[in-house]
Write a protein that holds these residues in place. Structure first.
Motif, PDB file in Angstrom:
ATOM      1  N   ARG A 317     149.226  91.468  97.358  1.00 17.56           N
ATOM      2  CA  ARG A 317     149.258  90.887  96.021  1.00 17.56           C
ATOM      3  C   ARG A 317     148.058  89.962  95.795  1.00 17.56           C
ATOM      4  N   GLY A 318     147.609  89.339  96.900  1.00 13.94           N
ATOM      5  CA  GLY A 318     146.473  88.418  96.828  1.00 13.94           C
ATOM      6  C   GLY A 318     145.221  89.085  96.266  1.00 13.94           C
ATOM      7  N   GLU A 319     145.081  90.370  96.509  1.00 12.51           N
ATOM      8  CA  GLU A 319     143.890  91.074  96.015  1.00 12.51           C
ATOM      9  C   GLU A 319     143.831  91.120  94.493  1.00 12.51           C
ATOM     10  N   LEU A 320     144.984  90.932  93.879  1.00 12.32           N
ATOM     11  CA  LEU A 320     145.023  90.984  92.412  1.00 12.32           C
ATOM     12  C   LEU A 320     144.262  89.819  91.794  1.00 12.32           C
ATOM     13  N   ASP A 321     144.292  88.659  92.462  1.00 10.14           N
ATOM     14  CA  ASP A 321     143.651  87.478  91.891  1.00 10.14           C
ATOM     15  C   ASP A 321     142.158  87.723  91.666  1.00 10.14           C
ATOM     16  N   GLY A 322     141.517  88.272  92.698  1.00  6.06           N
ATOM     17  CA  GLY A 322     140.078  88.523  92.609  1.00  6.06           C
ATOM     18  C   GLY A 322     139.745  89.519  91.496  1.00  6.06           C
ATOM     19  N   LEU A 323     140.543  90.573  91.398  1.00 10.21           N
ATOM     20  CA  LEU A 323     140.286  91.591  90.371  1.00 10.21           C
ATOM     21  C   LEU A 323     140.513  91.008  88.981  1.00 10.21           C
TER      22      LEU A 323
END
Ligand code: GLU
Length: 458
Positions: A317-323
């Protein structure tokens, strides 16, 4: 792109819960596949399980798809098509390919365990095929309701002597696939209560709705073997199949509809951009870089079904922040304007361009609007800065401002006071915004304007 074709795909969730990121991956892979060739995307609600399916979940699915920009060309419900399935079931019965079984779940489980204990595959032995009419009648009298199995074509003359029977297909994602029909049990098509499992209705619908490509999770590979046999049994040509890898949670567990934090509804509530979610749900677990695409058309152009990995992928889910940040930081004013208006925060192009790089969620523009308009608590001014700010007020360039007003103002202040770096900028930032961090003041100052700036200085 978008030249009409006869490609028809379908997304076929059961409305028994909210969609999670793994379900939406299936929907996207279908949608993108169709979009690439101008095909049609059917939403088929597999709601034959009346107890667990609800109208509310069905609406939730439509809502989640719409949020991501996937409006189905057609919506169908299996619950309203039961008469059609009954006809096909009758056809199979008449061909001797659908037979009644009376084992209880307990009996099936015991047999399964016995076989496993002997190191044998737990394949159903077709004992029910040996029942005489009298025995069947007796079971019925005892009140046992039959469930119905499809007789797989995995034998030559006797169904009790199966032989390796390979079903092949050229998988859209995995290339050549082979399933041996002798390695599996005859699938149950109809439950004891008369309701259908999804296997038969799905085949009937795929034929009726002209589905050309069935794209679904890798957990369906064995089903595909059985379903291809069902297609053939009813005299229909099977569609093409594609099986994608599954998404796991961070601990490597499969996602289920009960995995609340992975639900699309919860990601939406958390303020993620739909395209951050769509980009990650599509590109994760592929040989392709996970990048933020601005819309589904761009994602369709980027995504290559052949690059989907065979092994499952962990969803972080953390990858969503960057995107999400990437999308916001590069969003044009034109793209943002309607949403700014909806939040009553449209202070113009200059404002948007000044603040977008500071957003991790779109709704944070409201906070920056408040800052521009002066709705913040004034920061305390350190004694040594009071005089400096007075000077800043005095040297604030008169209107009209040039576009480089910030550079002009601070260069003059630097020269006058000898201050530089943090000592020069921080007191100004705190006085103008009440904060120690935030958008570039060079961009924000013109948005705040002369009057408000002047009022914030001593
Ligand atoms: N309702 C089935 C599922 O969600 C559909 C599978 C399919 O796409 O054929 O697993």
């Amino acid at each position: 792109m978008n030249t009409p074709s006869n490609i028809v795909v379908r997304f076929a969730p059961s409305p028994t819960g909210r969609l999670h990121i793994g379900n939406i991956r299936t929907a996207l892979l279908n949608w993108l596949f169709a979009a690439k060739s101008g095909g049609q995307f059917v939403l088929r609600l597999d709601d034959t399980d009346e107890e667990r399916s609800t109208e509310e979940f069905a609406l939730g699915i439509v809502e989640d798809l719409a949020w991501l920009g996937m409006d189905p060309h057609r919506i169908e419900k299996q619950s309203s098509r039961v008469a059609i399935y009954d006809k096909t079931a009758d056809l199979l019965r008449s061909k001797g390919l659908l037979y009644p079984c009376f084992e209880t779940p307990d009996e099936i489980e015991r047999r399964r365990k016995r076989l496993m204990a002997r190191g044998l595959p737990p394949v159903y032995d077709r004992a029910a095929l040996k029942l005489t009419d009298a025995e069947k009648a007796e079971f019925q009298e005892q009140g046992r309701k039959p469930h119905w199995r499809f007789l797989l074509p995995n034998y030559e003359s006797s169904p009790f002597e199966t032989r390796r029977t390979e079903v092949h297909w050229d998988d859209v994602m995995r290339g050549d696939q082979t399933v041996d029909l002798a390695s599996m049990s005859d699938p149950v098509l109809i439950r004891g209560d008369g309701s259908y499992l999804y296997t038969l209705p799905s085949v009937v619908d795929d034929v009726d709705m002209g589905v050309t490509h069935v794209i679904r999770g890798g957990d369906h590979i064995t089903n595909t073997g059985a379903q291809i046999a069902v297609f053939e049994a009813i005299g229909a040509a099977p569609p093409a199949f594609g099986h994608h890898n599954l998404l796991m949670d961070s601990s490597g567990e499969g996602l289920s509809k009960r995995t609340g934090s992975m639900s699309i509804a919860s990601l939406r509530e958390d303020g993620f951009e739909p395209m951050a979610v769509a980009s990650l749900a599509t590109l994760i677990g592929t040989g392709q870089a996970v990048e933020a695409c601005r819309n589904l058309v761009e994602l369709a152009d980027t995504f290559d079904p052949k690059k989907v990995s065979k092994s499952n992928a962990k969803f972080d889910r953390g990858e969503l922040d960057g995107l999400n940040e990437k999308l916001l930081h590069t969003m044009s004013y034109g793209e943002a304007q309607e949403r700014l208006q909806a939040l009553n925060s449209d202070l113009g192009d200059g404002f948007w361009t000044a603040v977008r790089a500071n957003l991790s969620r779109f709704s944070e523009v409201e906070q920056w609007k408040a800052v521009v308009e002066g709705e913040f608590e004034a920061a305390e001014v350190a004694d040594e800065d009071v005089e400096f700010l007075r000077q800043a007020a005095e040297m604030l360039p008169d209107m009209p401002w040039s576009t480089d007003v910030w550079q002009v103002w601070t260069a003059a202040l630097k020269e006058k006071t000898g201050r530089k770096g943090r000592g020069l900028f921080m007191p100004l930032r705190k006085a103008l915004t009440g904060l120690e961090h935030g958008p570039e003041l060079a961009a924000l100052l013109p948005v705040i304007g002369w009057e408000r700036t002047r009022r914030r200085l001593p």
